[in-house]
Design a protein around this motif. Structure first.
Motif, PDB file in Angstrom:
ATOM      1  N   PHE A  39      45.652  19.769  19.023  1.00 31.94           N
ATOM      2  CA  PHE A  39      46.456  20.991  18.964  1.00 31.94           C
ATOM      3  C   PHE A  39      47.223  21.278  20.251  1.00 31.94           C
ATOM      4  O   PHE A  39      47.790  22.363  20.397  1.00 31.94           O
ATOM      5  N   SER A  40      47.218  20.333  21.188  1.00 36.55           N
ATOM      6  CA  SER A  40      47.925  20.583  22.456  1.00 36.55           C
ATOM      7  C   SER A  40      48.670  19.323  22.900  1.00 36.55           C
ATOM      8  O   SER A  40      48.092  18.233  22.933  1.00 36.55           O
ATOM      9  N   ALA A  41      49.941  19.515  23.231  1.00 31.59           N
ATOM     10  CA  ALA A  41      50.707  18.428  23.833  1.00 31.59           C
ATOM     11  C   ALA A  41      50.401  18.384  25.332  1.00 31.59           C
ATOM     12  O   ALA A  41      50.186  19.422  25.957  1.00 31.59           O
ATOM     13  N   LEU A  42      50.361  17.195  25.899  1.00 31.01           N
ATOM     14  CA  LEU A  42      50.149  17.057  27.337  1.00 31.01           C
ATOM     15  C   LEU A  42      51.504  16.747  27.974  1.00 31.01           C
ATOM     16  O   LEU A  42      52.085  15.685  27.729  1.00 31.01           O
ATOM     17  N   VAL A  43      52.000  17.685  28.760  1.00 35.16           N
ATOM     18  CA  VAL A  43      53.326  17.566  29.364  1.00 35.16           C
ATOM     19  C   VAL A  43      53.178  17.163  30.822  1.00 35.16           C
ATOM     20  O   VAL A  43      52.511  17.851  31.609  1.00 35.16           O
ATOM     21  N   VAL A  44      53.783  16.048  31.194  1.00 35.18           N
ATOM     22  CA  VAL A  44      53.713  15.528  32.562  1.00 35.18           C
ATOM     23  C   VAL A  44      55.093  15.692  33.198  1.00 35.18           C
ATOM     24  O   VAL A  44      56.001  14.896  32.934  1.00 35.18           O
TER      25      VAL A  44
ATOM     26  N   GLU B 245      61.207  22.549  27.383  1.00 36.30           N
ATOM     27  CA  GLU B 245      59.849  22.901  26.946  1.00 36.30           C
ATOM     28  C   GLU B 245      59.848  23.348  25.489  1.00 36.30           C
ATOM     29  O   GLU B 245      58.922  23.033  24.731  1.00 36.30           O
ATOM     30  N   LYS B 246      60.871  24.060  25.085  1.00 34.33           N
ATOM     31  CA  LYS B 246      60.988  24.474  23.680  1.00 34.33           C
ATOM     32  C   LYS B 246      61.157  23.260  22.780  1.00 34.33           C
ATOM     33  O   LYS B 246      60.537  23.170  21.708  1.00 34.33           O
ATOM     34  N   GLU B 247      61.966  22.291  23.222  1.00 28.77           N
ATOM     35  CA  GLU B 247      62.165  21.064  22.439  1.00 28.77           C
ATOM     36  C   GLU B 247      60.865  20.280  22.315  1.00 28.77           C
ATOM     37  O   GLU B 247      60.547  19.732  21.247  1.00 28.77           O
ATOM     38  N   ILE B 248      60.096  20.226  23.394  1.00 28.86           N
ATOM     39  CA  ILE B 248      58.812  19.522  23.355  1.00 28.86           C
ATOM     40  C   ILE B 248      57.862  20.196  22.365  1.00 28.86           C
ATOM     41  O   ILE B 248      57.184  19.531  21.579  1.00 28.86           O
ATOM     42  N   ARG B 249      57.792  21.530  22.397  1.00 28.04           N
ATOM     43  CA  ARG B 249      56.927  22.249  21.456  1.00 28.04           C
ATOM     44  C   ARG B 249      57.330  21.990  20.013  1.00 28.04           C
ATOM     45  O   ARG B 249      56.472  21.776  19.142  1.00 28.04           O
TER      46      ARG B 249
END
Length: 380
Positions: free
Chosen positions: A134-139, A150-154
């Motif tokens: 349920f969580s993306a890991l953003v590096v 960040e919106k696009e990643i979500r």
């Protein structure tokens, strides 16, 4: 220098070394569209995208490791751990580099790791405890992600989890790793690890983290206990293939020679004389042309062997291996049975596991030392 050019790359031989050069040109795709059909363009586009990902990742990591002296040693430990537990096909090296980078970028409530052991422990904890479902890991290494990014990643992450409620096993990008150059997790974790592989990875990481914590707290000096962090239990697989150590691409990297004294010894084979990881002393007696012809550029018998088995038996079993120097390949039954095949056909493929494993031994003639059956496939 001696240069050999093909449609894909250029091999350059100089001073006993072989370098493989690949050209990446941003305008190449536009030029190709004028000359070729869409199918060829699509194929070249995928190659172009892969080269783009690699170039962006390489430059980003090279800059990042200059900021944290402990980063490189931690990455090496993490890669060695993943390979030693036969996860080479599940977790690529670039994904490991990003995971380790994350623990330096987001160390709270601690400071960034200052030692390789501390960083290695936090890598294991991140792998085992993170909520990958349920969580993306953003590096964000260069701190250049905007609010729109960040919106696009979500949005990309939510799209990848769209079918979770219907079937948790069919999640795209079970480990969603997003970066500034890859906001949809396409580069390193799109196809692997899948849900089953990730679950196994998390279990192994949790076990290793607990062992490492105990070794540190109790101040153990017993070398065997520390070695257990990089010794994988072969009895966790349904069958095991042992390889001839002297035929491995990197025999000097083998940490612990594998032996098995359980299960059914299905097949054994002698080592081939057709290839060696190094040039033999007798090879240097001929001319330079003969010597050059004996150099096997980018030849990895382990990857060739695994690739042949996956083409033939991908619907029957899953392979686990160590690309850095392991002499064992693990097999688990039915990990990749295709849904397109009927149940009767799937059962037929694993009907006689001993005969099946003997065929596997024939595929690896000259490379396979022995094959052991530990658990027969279960029937529904």
């Amino acid at each position: 220098m001696t240069c050999i050019a093909t449609e894909d790359d250029v091999d350059v031989f100089v001073s006993g070394y072989a370098f493989r050069l690949k050209i990446w040109h941003e305008r190449g795709l536009t030029l190709l569209r004028r000359e070729t059909g869409n199918e060829h363009v699509k194929k070249v586009s995928n190659v172009d995208k892969e080269l783009y990902f690699r170039s962006q990742h390489s430059s980003m990591i090279n800059g990042f490791q200059t900021c944290f002296p402990a980063y490189g040693p931690v990455v090496r430990l993490a890669k060695r751990w993943a390979a030693s537990h036969l996860f080479s096909a599940s977790l690529v090296e670039e994904a490991i580099e990003l995971l380790v980078a994350y623990i330096f970028l987001k160390p709270l409530p601690f400071n960034a790791p200052c030692s390789r052991v501390t960083g290695f422990l936090r890598f294991l904890r991140l792998l085992s405890d993170y909520d990958w479902t349920f969580s993306a890991l953003v590096v964000d290494i260069n701190n250049d992600l905007t609010s729109n990014d960040e919106k696009e990643i979500r949005e990309n992450f939510m799209l990848s989890r769209k079918g979770y409620e219907e079937n948790p096993q069919n999640v795209n990008s079970a480990m969603f790793l997003a970066t500034s150059y890859d906001k949809a997790s396409e580069a390193w974790t799109k196809f692997s690890p899948n849900s089953m592989e990730l679950k196994r990875l998390m279990a192994y990481a949790g076990s290793s983290a607990n062992l490492l914590t105990k070794l540190i707290l109790e101040d153990h000096s017993d070398s065997y206990r520390w070695e257990c962090l990089f010794r994988t239990p072969l009895n966790n697989y349904d069958a095991v293939i042992l390889l001839h150590r002297e035929k491995l691409p990197y025999p000097q990297r083998l940490l612990f020679p594998s032996e098995l004294h359980q299960g059914v010894h299905v097949a054994r084979g002698n080592a081939s004389k057709g290839f060696h990881p190094f040039l033999l002393p007798g090879d240097f007696k001929g001319s330079s042309e003969d010597l050059r012809n004996k150099v096997l550029v980018n030849f990895d018998p382990l990857r060739c062997f695994v690739g042949d088995l996956e083409k033939e038996y991908s619907n029957t079993f899953k392979l686990w291996y160590d690309c850095l120097g392991g002499d064992a390949v693990g097999i688990t039954w039915g990990g990749c049975i295709s849904k397109k095949r009927g149940r009767e056909e799937a059962d037929e493929e694993v009907k006689d596991p001993i005969d099946l494993l003997k065929d596997v031994g024939k595929v690896g003639t000259g490379f396979v030392r022995g094959i052991y059956l530990l658990k027969a496939p279960r029937r529904s």
